[in-house]
Scaffold this motif. Structure first.
Motif, short mmCIF file in Angstrom:
data_model
loop_
_atom_site.label_atom_id
_atom_site.label_comp_id
_atom_site.label_asym_id
_atom_site.label_seq_id
_atom_site.Cartn_x
_atom_site.Cartn_y
_atom_site.Cartn_z
N GLU A 91 -93.57 -9.34 -41.19
CA GLU A 91 -94.14 -10.20 -42.23
C GLU A 91 -93.52 -11.58 -42.18
N PHE A 92 -94.39 -12.57 -42.26
CA PHE A 92 -93.95 -13.96 -42.32
C PHE A 92 -94.34 -14.55 -43.67
N PRO A 93 -93.42 -15.25 -44.34
CA PRO A 93 -93.78 -15.89 -45.60
C PRO A 93 -94.79 -17.02 -45.35
N THR A 94 -95.82 -17.09 -46.20
CA THR A 94 -96.83 -18.14 -46.08
C THR A 94 -96.88 -19.03 -47.32
N GLY A 95 -96.21 -18.63 -48.36
CA GLY A 95 -96.19 -19.39 -49.60
C GLY A 95 -95.31 -18.68 -50.61
N GLU A 98 -96.12 -14.97 -51.21
CA GLU A 98 -97.20 -14.63 -50.29
C GLU A 98 -96.64 -14.47 -48.88
N SER A 99 -97.20 -13.52 -48.16
CA SER A 99 -96.78 -13.32 -46.78
C SER A 99 -97.96 -12.80 -45.97
N GLU A 100 -97.80 -12.87 -44.65
CA GLU A 100 -98.84 -12.39 -43.74
C GLU A 100 -98.20 -11.41 -42.77
N ASN A 131 -100.41 -17.59 -32.28
CA ASN A 131 -100.36 -17.02 -33.64
C ASN A 131 -98.93 -17.09 -34.20
N ARG A 134 -97.72 -20.56 -35.48
CA ARG A 134 -98.19 -21.00 -36.80
C ARG A 134 -97.11 -20.90 -37.86
N PHE A 135 -96.13 -20.01 -37.62
CA PHE A 135 -95.06 -19.77 -38.60
C PHE A 135 -93.81 -20.58 -38.32
#
Length: 136
Positions: A91-95, A98-100, A131, A134-135
């Motif tokens: 999992e990567f934090p996106t906000g 929020e994570s992806e 991909n 992006r993180f």
């Protein structure tokens, strides 16, 4: 003469990681782990006849992690010898809150050192690397 340079483009630290082993087409949970992902670029410069040089670039990602071998019922020497492949879900934090989740697979190499408990996998798939970037 051939010159080879390896440069780290990005270092990533996903929040959570889970490693799965694929044996006989079945997916087994191996362990939760902390993962470090380094995206690297390898430049190879080859001297050719005359003054022209050829330069080739490849990009790959290296995943390094440790697992708690005693907590995994599927982490046996026999199972690891039979492993067809591995999958890593992280999992990567996106906000904020929020994570992806992304799944990493199709590793070109897997080096497992049980003595120091270090697992090193490499991915060369360019879509996966884009991909991951992006993180960064």
């Amino acid at each position: 003469m051939v010159r080879k340079y390896i440069e780290t483009i990005a270092s990533l630290k996903p929040e959570q990681g889970e490693v799965y082993v694929i044996i006989g087409g079945r997916r087994y949970f191996l362990a939760a782990c902390n993962i470090t992902i380094d995206v690297k670029q390898c430049s190879t410069q080859v001297n050719t006849i005359g003054t022209l040089n050829a330069q080739y670039k490849t990009t790959f990602a290296t995943l390094v992690f440790c697992v708690d071998l005693e907590q995994s019922e599927h982490c046996t020497a026999e199972n690891l010898e039979q492993a067809d492949n591995y999958e890593i879900v992280c999992e990567f934090p996106t906000g904020i809150n929020e994570s992806e989740k992304i799944t990493l697979k199709n590793f070109i190499s897997a080096d497992v050192d049980f003595f120091v408990n270090e697992w090193v996998f490499e991915i060369a798939d360019q879509d996966t690397i884009r991909n991951l970037l992006r993180f960064a």
